[in-house]
Scaffold this active site. Structure first.
Site, PDB file in Angstrom:
ATOM      1  N   CYS A 285       0.828  -1.206   0.000  1.00 48.25           N
ATOM      2  CA  CYS A 285       0.000   0.000   0.000  1.00 48.25           C
ATOM      3  C   CYS A 285       0.861   1.255   0.000  1.00 48.25           C
ATOM      4  CB  CYS A 285      -0.923  -0.005   1.223  1.00 48.25           C
ATOM      5  SG  CYS A 285      -2.258  -1.216   1.107  1.00 48.25           S
ATOM      6  N   CYS A 435      13.386   5.798  -6.145  1.00 51.65           N
ATOM      7  CA  CYS A 435      11.921   5.680  -6.087  1.00 51.65           C
ATOM      8  C   CYS A 435      11.457   6.325  -4.783  1.00 51.65           C
ATOM      9  CB  CYS A 435      11.477   4.219  -6.202  1.00 51.65           C
ATOM     10  SG  CYS A 435      12.002   3.171  -4.831  1.00 51.65           S
TER      11      CYS A 435
END
Length: 477
Positions: A285, A435
Protein backbone atom coordinates in the site's frame (compact mmCIF):
# COMPACT_ATOMS: atom_id res chain seq x y z
CA UNK A 1 -16.27 -14.09 -26.48
CA UNK A 2 -15.36 -14.44 -22.83
CA UNK A 3 -14.45 -11.58 -20.50
CA UNK A 4 -11.29 -11.88 -18.41
CA UNK A 5 -11.29 -9.63 -15.33
CA UNK A 6 -7.80 -8.28 -14.64
CA UNK A 7 -6.97 -7.63 -10.94
CA UNK A 8 -5.43 -4.30 -10.02
CA UNK A 9 -2.03 -5.80 -9.22
CA UNK A 10 -1.67 -7.10 -12.80
CA UNK A 11 -3.18 -4.21 -14.77
CA UNK A 12 0.20 -2.62 -15.39
CA UNK A 13 0.81 -5.53 -17.77
CA UNK A 14 -2.43 -4.89 -19.68
CA UNK A 15 -2.15 -1.14 -20.15
CA UNK A 16 -4.32 -0.59 -17.04
CA UNK A 17 -7.29 -2.39 -18.63
CA UNK A 18 -9.55 -3.93 -15.99
CA UNK A 19 -11.08 -6.46 -18.40
CA UNK A 20 -10.15 -8.00 -21.73
CA UNK A 21 -12.38 -9.78 -24.26
CA UNK A 22 -10.91 -13.05 -25.53
CA UNK A 23 -12.00 -16.04 -27.57
CA UNK A 24 -11.29 -19.69 -27.01
CA UNK A 25 -13.04 -23.01 -26.64
CA UNK A 26 -11.45 -23.73 -23.26
CA UNK A 27 -10.12 -21.75 -20.34
CA UNK A 28 -6.56 -22.63 -21.36
CA UNK A 29 -7.13 -21.28 -24.86
CA UNK A 30 -8.69 -18.08 -23.51
CA UNK A 31 -5.78 -17.46 -21.14
CA UNK A 32 -3.37 -18.34 -23.93
CA UNK A 33 -4.88 -15.63 -26.12
CA UNK A 34 -4.70 -13.20 -23.19
CA UNK A 35 -0.99 -13.82 -22.59
CA UNK A 36 -0.26 -13.69 -26.32
CA UNK A 37 -1.87 -10.28 -26.43
CA UNK A 38 0.03 -9.19 -23.30
CA UNK A 39 3.35 -11.10 -23.22
CA UNK A 40 4.59 -9.48 -20.02
CA UNK A 41 1.61 -10.97 -18.22
CA UNK A 42 2.59 -14.54 -19.09
CA UNK A 43 5.61 -14.86 -16.82
CA UNK A 44 3.54 -13.63 -13.89
CA UNK A 45 0.75 -16.15 -14.51
CA UNK A 46 2.70 -19.21 -15.65
CA UNK A 47 5.84 -21.06 -14.61
CA UNK A 48 8.60 -21.83 -17.10
CA UNK A 49 6.98 -25.26 -17.48
CA UNK A 50 3.72 -23.64 -18.55
CA UNK A 51 1.79 -24.35 -15.36
CA UNK A 52 -0.43 -21.73 -13.73
CA UNK A 53 1.44 -20.32 -10.74
CA UNK A 54 0.19 -21.45 -7.35
CA UNK A 55 -0.38 -17.91 -6.04
CA UNK A 56 -2.89 -17.32 -8.87
CA UNK A 57 -6.42 -18.71 -8.88
CA UNK A 58 -8.80 -18.81 -11.85
CA UNK A 59 -12.58 -18.76 -11.56
CA UNK A 60 -15.18 -19.15 -14.30
CA UNK A 61 -18.47 -17.45 -13.43
CA UNK A 62 -17.33 -17.40 -9.77
CA UNK A 63 -16.65 -21.17 -9.79
CA UNK A 64 -13.21 -22.38 -8.65
CA UNK A 65 -11.81 -24.55 -11.48
CA UNK A 66 -8.42 -25.35 -9.95
CA UNK A 67 -9.47 -28.96 -9.46
CA UNK A 68 -10.69 -29.30 -13.03
CA UNK A 69 -8.68 -29.79 -16.20
CA UNK A 70 -8.27 -26.25 -17.54
CA UNK A 71 -7.43 -27.62 -20.96
CA UNK A 72 -10.80 -29.37 -21.03
CA UNK A 73 -12.91 -26.79 -19.22
CA UNK A 74 -15.08 -25.65 -22.09
CA UNK A 75 -16.38 -22.13 -22.61
CA UNK A 76 -19.71 -21.32 -24.18
CA UNK A 77 -18.69 -17.81 -25.17
CA UNK A 78 -20.29 -15.60 -22.52
CA UNK A 79 -18.37 -16.55 -19.38
CA UNK A 80 -16.55 -14.25 -17.00
CA UNK A 81 -13.07 -15.47 -16.12
CA UNK A 82 -11.60 -14.02 -12.91
CA UNK A 83 -7.87 -14.03 -12.22
CA UNK A 84 -7.40 -13.75 -8.47
CA UNK A 85 -3.80 -13.42 -7.21
CA UNK A 86 -2.84 -13.14 -3.56
CA UNK A 87 -2.72 -9.44 -2.57
CA UNK A 88 0.05 -8.39 -0.94
CA UNK A 89 -1.90 -4.43 12.90
CA UNK A 90 2.53 -7.16 26.26
CA UNK A 91 1.51 -6.61 29.17
CA UNK A 92 -1.61 -8.27 30.44
CA UNK A 93 -4.73 -6.18 30.87
CA UNK A 94 -7.12 -6.27 33.77
CA UNK A 95 -8.58 -9.44 35.20
CA UNK A 96 -11.00 -11.61 33.24
CA UNK A 97 -14.48 -10.05 33.15
CA UNK A 98 -17.08 -11.81 35.29
CA UNK A 99 -19.80 -13.86 33.61
CA UNK A 100 -22.49 -11.28 34.27
CA UNK A 101 -23.61 -7.90 32.97
CA UNK A 102 -23.78 -4.89 35.25
CA UNK A 103 -26.65 -2.41 35.01
CA UNK A 104 -24.26 -0.02 33.23
CA UNK A 105 -23.41 -2.72 30.69
CA UNK A 106 -27.06 -3.57 30.16
CA UNK A 107 -27.70 0.07 29.31
CA UNK A 108 -24.61 0.23 27.11
CA UNK A 109 -25.48 -2.89 25.10
CA UNK A 110 -29.25 -2.41 25.07
CA UNK A 111 -29.48 -2.39 21.26
CA UNK A 112 -27.74 -5.76 21.24
CA UNK A 113 -29.83 -7.19 24.05
CA UNK A 114 -33.11 -6.62 22.22
CA UNK A 115 -31.84 -8.58 19.23
CA UNK A 116 -33.14 -12.16 19.62
CA UNK A 117 -29.94 -13.41 17.96
CA UNK A 118 -27.84 -11.77 20.69
CA UNK A 119 -29.79 -11.18 23.90
CA UNK A 120 -28.24 -11.54 27.36
CA UNK A 121 -26.64 -14.89 26.56
CA UNK A 122 -25.02 -13.57 23.40
CA UNK A 123 -23.69 -10.45 25.07
CA UNK A 124 -22.17 -12.59 27.81
CA UNK A 125 -20.46 -14.66 25.10
CA UNK A 126 -18.98 -11.46 23.71
CA UNK A 127 -17.86 -10.40 27.19
CA UNK A 128 -16.12 -13.73 27.75
CA UNK A 129 -14.53 -13.81 24.28
CA UNK A 130 -10.81 -13.25 23.62
CA UNK A 131 -9.76 -11.89 20.23
CA UNK A 132 -6.29 -10.88 19.08
CA UNK A 133 -5.59 -8.34 16.33
CA UNK A 134 -2.41 -8.70 14.31
CA UNK A 135 -1.71 -5.07 13.48
CA UNK A 136 -3.13 -1.75 14.67
CA UNK A 137 -3.01 -0.09 11.26
CA UNK A 138 -5.54 0.27 8.44
CA UNK A 139 -7.55 -2.89 9.17
CA UNK A 140 -6.78 -2.98 12.88
CA UNK A 141 -8.17 0.53 13.37
CA UNK A 142 -11.86 -0.17 12.65
CA UNK A 143 -11.51 -3.63 14.15
CA UNK A 144 -10.32 -2.22 17.47
CA UNK A 145 -13.01 0.44 17.60
CA UNK A 146 -15.95 -1.83 16.79
CA UNK A 147 -14.85 -4.87 18.79
CA UNK A 148 -14.48 -2.60 21.81
CA UNK A 149 -17.89 -1.05 21.19
CA UNK A 150 -19.45 -4.49 20.72
CA UNK A 151 -18.25 -5.55 24.18
CA UNK A 152 -15.62 -8.18 23.34
CA UNK A 153 -14.19 -8.81 26.80
CA UNK A 154 -10.48 -9.17 26.00
CA UNK A 155 -8.64 -7.87 22.95
CA UNK A 156 -4.97 -8.47 22.24
CA UNK A 157 -3.05 -6.14 19.92
CA UNK A 158 0.25 -7.05 18.25
CA UNK A 159 2.08 -4.05 16.77
CA UNK A 160 5.51 -2.43 17.05
CA UNK A 161 5.01 0.65 14.84
CA UNK A 162 4.49 4.30 15.75
CA UNK A 163 1.85 6.68 14.41
CA UNK A 164 2.97 8.62 11.33
CA UNK A 165 1.17 11.43 9.53
CA UNK A 166 0.66 9.20 6.47
CA UNK A 167 -1.36 6.79 8.65
CA UNK A 168 -4.10 9.27 9.48
CA UNK A 169 -5.76 9.09 6.06
CA UNK A 170 -7.10 5.61 6.90
CA UNK A 171 -6.08 4.47 10.42
CA UNK A 172 -8.99 6.11 12.19
CA UNK A 173 -8.15 4.80 15.63
CA UNK A 174 -5.24 7.28 15.71
CA UNK A 175 -5.38 11.08 15.64
CA UNK A 176 -3.10 14.03 15.03
CA UNK A 177 -2.29 14.25 18.75
CA UNK A 178 -0.99 10.66 18.56
CA UNK A 179 1.80 11.39 16.06
CA UNK A 180 4.98 9.68 17.25
CA UNK A 181 3.16 7.51 19.80
CA UNK A 182 3.22 3.73 19.78
CA UNK A 183 0.22 2.48 17.85
CA UNK A 184 -0.67 -0.06 20.52
CA UNK A 185 -0.85 2.72 23.12
CA UNK A 186 -2.89 5.02 20.90
CA UNK A 187 -5.26 2.21 19.91
CA UNK A 188 -5.69 1.00 23.49
CA UNK A 189 -6.54 4.50 24.71
CA UNK A 190 -9.24 4.94 22.06
CA UNK A 191 -10.70 1.50 22.74
CA UNK A 192 -10.84 2.08 26.49
CA UNK A 193 -12.47 5.46 25.92
CA UNK A 194 -15.17 3.72 23.88
CA UNK A 195 -15.57 0.92 26.42
CA UNK A 196 -13.74 0.97 29.79
CA UNK A 197 -15.11 -2.50 30.58
CA UNK A 198 -12.79 -4.36 28.18
CA UNK A 199 -9.35 -5.79 28.92
CA UNK A 200 -6.54 -5.03 26.45
CA UNK A 201 -3.32 -7.01 26.08
CA UNK A 202 -0.50 -5.17 24.32
CA UNK A 203 2.30 -7.00 22.50
CA UNK A 204 4.81 -4.46 21.28
CA UNK A 205 6.67 -6.80 18.94
CA UNK A 206 6.65 -8.19 15.48
CA UNK A 207 5.00 -11.60 15.13
CA UNK A 208 7.69 -14.21 14.45
CA UNK A 209 8.02 -17.96 14.18
CA UNK A 210 9.57 -17.89 17.64
CA UNK A 211 6.77 -16.03 19.47
CA UNK A 212 3.58 -16.57 17.41
CA UNK A 213 2.30 -19.76 19.03
CA UNK A 214 2.89 -18.42 22.51
CA UNK A 215 1.17 -15.09 21.77
CA UNK A 216 -1.86 -16.51 19.96
CA UNK A 217 -2.56 -19.64 22.00
CA UNK A 218 -4.78 -18.02 24.66
CA UNK A 219 -7.18 -16.29 22.25
CA UNK A 220 -10.37 -17.65 20.69
CA UNK A 221 -10.08 -15.86 17.33
CA UNK A 222 -7.15 -14.38 15.41
CA UNK A 223 -7.84 -11.45 13.07
CA UNK A 224 -5.25 -10.84 10.37
CA UNK A 225 -4.70 -7.13 9.76
CA UNK A 226 -1.18 -7.49 8.35
CA UNK A 227 0.27 -5.91 5.22
CA UNK A 228 2.99 -8.34 4.11
CA UNK A 229 3.12 -11.92 2.86
CA UNK A 230 5.57 -13.45 5.37
CA UNK A 231 3.32 -12.48 8.28
CA UNK A 232 0.17 -13.63 6.45
CA UNK A 233 1.60 -17.11 5.98
CA UNK A 234 2.90 -17.11 9.55
CA UNK A 235 -0.54 -16.17 10.93
CA UNK A 236 -2.21 -18.82 8.78
CA UNK A 237 0.09 -21.64 9.78
CA UNK A 238 -0.04 -20.70 13.45
CA UNK A 239 -3.86 -20.65 13.34
CA UNK A 240 -3.99 -24.09 11.72
CA UNK A 241 -1.54 -25.55 14.23
CA UNK A 242 -3.44 -23.99 17.15
CA UNK A 243 -6.86 -24.72 15.63
CA UNK A 244 -7.89 -21.05 15.83
CA UNK A 245 -10.19 -19.30 13.31
CA UNK A 246 -8.25 -16.84 11.13
CA UNK A 247 -10.45 -13.91 10.09
CA UNK A 248 -8.68 -12.64 6.97
CA UNK A 249 -8.77 -9.29 5.22
CA UNK A 250 -6.54 -7.60 2.65
CA UNK A 251 -6.65 -4.28 0.81
CA UNK A 252 -4.98 -2.69 -2.20
CA UNK A 253 -5.83 0.59 -3.91
CA UNK A 254 -9.63 0.30 -4.42
CA UNK A 255 -10.05 -3.44 -3.87
CA UNK A 256 -10.40 -5.67 -0.84
CA UNK A 257 -10.78 -9.32 0.11
CA UNK A 258 -12.23 -11.00 3.19
CA UNK A 259 -12.94 -14.54 4.35
CA UNK A 260 -12.57 -16.85 7.36
CA UNK A 261 -9.79 -19.42 7.19
CA UNK A 262 -9.08 -22.50 9.31
CA UNK A 263 -12.59 -22.62 10.74
CA UNK A 264 -14.73 -25.76 11.17
CA UNK A 265 -12.69 -27.83 8.69
CA UNK A 266 -12.78 -25.02 6.14
CA UNK A 267 -9.83 -24.10 3.92
CA UNK A 268 -6.80 -22.16 5.09
CA UNK A 269 -4.87 -19.36 3.39
CA UNK A 270 -2.51 -21.88 1.79
CA UNK A 271 -5.45 -23.70 0.20
CA UNK A 272 -6.17 -20.48 -1.68
CA UNK A 273 -2.56 -19.39 -2.23
CA UNK A 274 -0.11 -22.30 -1.80
CA UNK A 275 2.83 -20.03 -2.59
CA UNK A 276 3.43 -16.30 -2.32
CA UNK A 277 3.94 -14.11 -5.40
CA UNK A 278 7.53 -13.22 -6.30
CA UNK A 279 8.89 -10.27 -4.30
CA UNK A 280 7.96 -7.02 -6.00
CA UNK A 281 5.09 -8.34 -8.14
CA UNK A 282 2.35 -7.06 -5.82
CA UNK A 283 3.15 -3.56 -4.54
CA UNK A 284 2.53 -2.68 -0.93
CA UNK A 285 0.00 0.00 0.00
CA UNK A 286 2.97 2.32 0.60
CA UNK A 287 3.94 1.89 -3.06
CA UNK A 288 0.57 1.37 -4.72
CA UNK A 289 -1.65 3.44 -2.46
CA UNK A 290 -5.01 2.66 -0.88
CA UNK A 291 -8.33 4.48 -0.68
CA UNK A 292 -8.56 5.60 2.95
CA UNK A 293 -12.14 4.35 3.33
CA UNK A 294 -11.36 0.85 2.02
CA UNK A 295 -9.80 -0.61 5.20
CA UNK A 296 -12.84 0.63 7.10
CA UNK A 297 -15.13 -1.46 4.92
CA UNK A 298 -12.98 -4.60 4.97
CA UNK A 299 -12.14 -4.20 8.67
CA UNK A 300 -15.82 -3.96 9.56
CA UNK A 301 -16.51 -7.12 7.57
CA UNK A 302 -13.80 -8.86 9.59
CA UNK A 303 -15.28 -7.53 12.84
CA UNK A 304 -18.72 -8.77 11.78
CA UNK A 305 -17.38 -12.25 11.05
CA UNK A 306 -15.62 -12.41 14.40
CA UNK A 307 -18.76 -11.40 16.29
CA UNK A 308 -20.86 -13.95 14.36
CA UNK A 309 -18.38 -16.69 15.24
CA UNK A 310 -18.56 -15.75 18.93
CA UNK A 311 -22.35 -15.63 18.92
CA UNK A 312 -22.74 -18.73 16.77
CA UNK A 313 -25.26 -17.01 14.51
CA UNK A 314 -25.61 -16.45 10.79
CA UNK A 315 -23.46 -17.80 7.98
CA UNK A 316 -19.77 -17.01 8.06
CA UNK A 317 -17.53 -16.47 5.06
CA UNK A 318 -15.99 -19.90 5.51
CA UNK A 319 -15.61 -21.47 2.03
CA UNK A 320 -16.31 -18.08 0.42
CA UNK A 321 -13.92 -15.33 -0.65
CA UNK A 322 -15.62 -11.94 -0.64
CA UNK A 323 -14.21 -9.47 -3.18
CA UNK A 324 -15.00 -5.78 -2.94
CA UNK A 325 -14.48 -3.22 -5.71
CA UNK A 326 -14.90 0.29 -4.36
CA UNK A 327 -14.76 2.00 -7.75
CA UNK A 328 -17.53 -0.17 -9.15
CA UNK A 329 -19.23 -0.44 -5.72
CA UNK A 330 -19.63 -4.18 -6.19
CA UNK A 331 -19.31 -7.21 -3.97
CA UNK A 332 -18.62 -10.61 -5.48
CA UNK A 333 -18.26 -14.05 -3.93
CA UNK A 334 -15.96 -16.83 -5.06
CA UNK A 335 -16.20 -20.33 -3.68
CA UNK A 336 -13.29 -21.77 -1.74
CA UNK A 337 -12.45 -25.42 -1.18
CA UNK A 338 -10.14 -27.04 1.29
CA UNK A 339 -7.19 -28.56 -0.54
CA UNK A 340 -6.73 -32.19 0.58
CA UNK A 341 -3.06 -31.87 -0.39
CA UNK A 342 -2.51 -28.60 1.48
CA UNK A 343 0.89 -28.78 3.21
CA UNK A 344 -0.58 -27.27 6.39
CA UNK A 345 -4.24 -28.33 6.75
CA UNK A 346 -4.39 -31.23 4.25
CA UNK A 347 -4.76 -34.94 4.97
CA UNK A 348 -0.99 -35.43 5.20
CA UNK A 349 0.52 -32.09 6.24
CA UNK A 350 4.22 -31.54 5.69
CA UNK A 351 4.33 -28.27 7.63
CA UNK A 352 3.97 -29.30 11.25
CA UNK A 353 5.86 -26.42 12.83
CA UNK A 354 6.44 -22.78 12.02
CA UNK A 355 9.15 -22.09 9.44
CA UNK A 356 11.27 -19.16 8.20
CA UNK A 357 8.58 -17.14 6.43
CA UNK A 358 10.95 -14.47 5.13
CA UNK A 359 12.82 -17.19 3.28
CA UNK A 360 9.57 -18.87 2.18
CA UNK A 361 8.38 -15.61 0.63
CA UNK A 362 11.74 -14.88 -0.99
CA UNK A 363 12.41 -11.81 1.14
CA UNK A 364 16.16 -11.32 1.32
CA UNK A 365 17.92 -10.03 4.43
CA UNK A 366 18.74 -6.33 4.32
CA UNK A 367 22.44 -7.10 3.87
CA UNK A 368 21.61 -9.01 0.69
CA UNK A 369 19.25 -6.43 -0.79
CA UNK A 370 21.88 -3.69 -0.72
CA UNK A 371 25.14 -5.25 -1.94
CA UNK A 372 28.32 -3.21 -1.70
CA UNK A 373 28.84 -0.98 -4.69
CA UNK A 374 25.18 -0.93 -5.70
CA UNK A 375 23.96 1.60 -3.12
CA UNK A 376 24.24 5.35 -2.65
CA UNK A 377 22.71 7.36 0.18
CA UNK A 378 20.71 10.56 -0.17
CA UNK A 379 23.58 12.58 1.30
CA UNK A 380 26.07 10.96 -1.10
CA UNK A 381 23.75 11.77 -4.00
CA UNK A 382 23.62 15.42 -2.87
CA UNK A 383 27.42 15.55 -2.84
CA UNK A 384 27.46 14.04 -6.31
CA UNK A 385 25.08 16.73 -7.56
CA UNK A 386 27.06 19.51 -5.86
CA UNK A 387 30.28 18.31 -7.50
CA UNK A 388 28.62 18.55 -10.91
CA UNK A 389 29.18 14.87 -11.73
CA UNK A 390 27.83 13.73 -15.09
CA UNK A 391 25.21 11.09 -14.30
CA UNK A 392 21.56 10.20 -14.86
CA UNK A 393 19.18 10.30 -11.90
CA UNK A 394 16.48 7.83 -12.94
CA UNK A 395 13.16 8.14 -11.10
CA UNK A 396 11.17 4.89 -11.49
CA UNK A 397 8.02 5.94 -9.62
CA UNK A 398 4.63 6.56 -11.22
CA UNK A 399 3.73 9.91 -12.86
CA UNK A 400 1.27 10.85 -10.09
CA UNK A 401 4.01 10.32 -7.51
CA UNK A 402 6.39 12.46 -9.55
CA UNK A 403 3.82 15.27 -9.35
CA UNK A 404 3.81 15.07 -5.54
CA UNK A 405 7.57 15.32 -5.04
CA UNK A 406 10.71 15.08 -7.16
CA UNK A 407 14.45 15.63 -7.03
CA UNK A 408 15.52 18.36 -9.48
CA UNK A 409 17.15 16.99 -12.61
CA UNK A 410 15.67 13.51 -12.35
CA UNK A 411 14.33 11.66 -15.40
CA UNK A 412 11.01 9.84 -14.93
CA UNK A 413 10.61 6.35 -16.38
CA UNK A 414 8.16 4.25 -14.32
CA UNK A 415 9.47 0.80 -13.42
CA UNK A 416 6.78 -0.94 -15.44
CA UNK A 417 7.75 1.07 -18.52
CA UNK A 418 11.50 0.71 -18.11
CA UNK A 419 11.94 -2.43 -20.30
CA UNK A 420 10.51 -0.51 -23.27
CA UNK A 421 12.96 2.36 -22.83
CA UNK A 422 16.24 0.50 -22.32
CA UNK A 423 17.41 1.37 -25.82
CA UNK A 424 17.09 5.07 -24.98
CA UNK A 425 19.66 4.81 -22.18
CA UNK A 426 23.45 4.70 -22.46
CA UNK A 427 24.79 1.39 -21.11
CA UNK A 428 28.07 3.06 -20.18
CA UNK A 429 26.47 5.98 -18.35
CA UNK A 430 26.63 6.54 -14.60
CA UNK A 431 23.03 5.90 -13.45
CA UNK A 432 21.44 6.32 -10.03
CA UNK A 433 17.95 4.81 -9.70
CA UNK A 434 15.50 6.34 -7.23
CA UNK A 435 11.92 5.68 -6.09
CA UNK A 436 9.92 6.39 -2.93
CA UNK A 437 11.79 4.20 -0.43
CA UNK A 438 14.30 2.12 -2.40
CA UNK A 439 12.45 -1.08 -3.27
CA UNK A 440 11.39 -0.37 -6.83
CA UNK A 441 14.65 1.36 -7.64
CA UNK A 442 16.58 -1.75 -6.52
CA UNK A 443 14.51 -3.80 -8.96
CA UNK A 444 15.32 -1.23 -11.63
CA UNK A 445 19.04 -1.63 -10.83
CA UNK A 446 18.72 -5.40 -11.14
CA UNK A 447 16.93 -5.03 -14.48
CA UNK A 448 19.50 -2.61 -15.88
CA UNK A 449 22.44 -4.76 -14.79
CA UNK A 450 20.83 -7.84 -16.33
CA UNK A 451 20.66 -5.92 -19.61
CA UNK A 452 24.31 -4.91 -19.70
CA UNK A 453 24.33 -1.56 -17.91
CA UNK A 454 27.67 -1.28 -16.15
CA UNK A 455 27.48 1.64 -13.71
CA UNK A 456 24.15 1.53 -11.87
CA UNK A 457 23.43 2.23 -8.21
CA UNK A 458 20.33 2.36 -6.05
CA UNK A 459 19.53 5.38 -3.89
CA UNK A 460 18.69 3.79 -0.55
CA UNK A 461 15.64 5.17 1.20
CA UNK A 462 14.42 6.88 -1.97
CA UNK A 463 12.91 10.34 -2.02
CA UNK A 464 11.77 9.82 1.58
CA UNK A 465 15.42 9.71 2.64
CA UNK A 466 16.10 12.77 0.46
CA UNK A 467 13.40 14.67 2.37
CA UNK A 468 14.67 13.43 5.75
CA UNK A 469 18.39 13.90 5.20
CA UNK A 470 18.84 16.53 2.48
CA UNK A 471 15.87 18.75 1.71
CA UNK A 472 12.99 18.85 4.24
CA UNK A 473 11.00 21.09 1.85
CA UNK A 474 10.38 18.04 -0.37
CA UNK A 475 7.03 16.63 0.80
CA UNK A 476 6.77 13.08 2.15
CA UNK A 477 3.80 10.91 1.18
Amino acid sequence: MAKVLIPTALRRFTGEQDSVEVTGGTVAEALGQLTTQFPNLKKNLYTDEGKLRSFVNVYVNDEDIRYLDKDQTELQGNETISIVPSIAGGAAGVAEPPAALSNEEIARYSRHLILPEVGMDGQLKLKQAKIILIGAGGLGAPLGLYLAAAGVGRVGIVDFDVVDASNLQRQVIHGTSDLGRKKIDSAADKMRDINPNIAIDKFETGLTSENALDILKDYDIVIDGTDNFPTRYLVNDACVLLKKPNVYGSIFRFEGQATVFAYEDGPCYRCLYPEPPPPGLVPSCAEGGVLGILPGIIGLIQATEAVKIILGVGETLKNRLLLYDALGMRFRELRLRRDPDCPVCGHHPSVTKLIDYQEFCGVKPMSETKPAGDAITAKELKEKIDRGDNFLLLDVREPHEYQIARIPGSKLIPLGELPKHLNELDKDADIVAQCKSGGRSQRAVDLLKANGFKHVRNMTGGITAWSNDVDPSVPKY
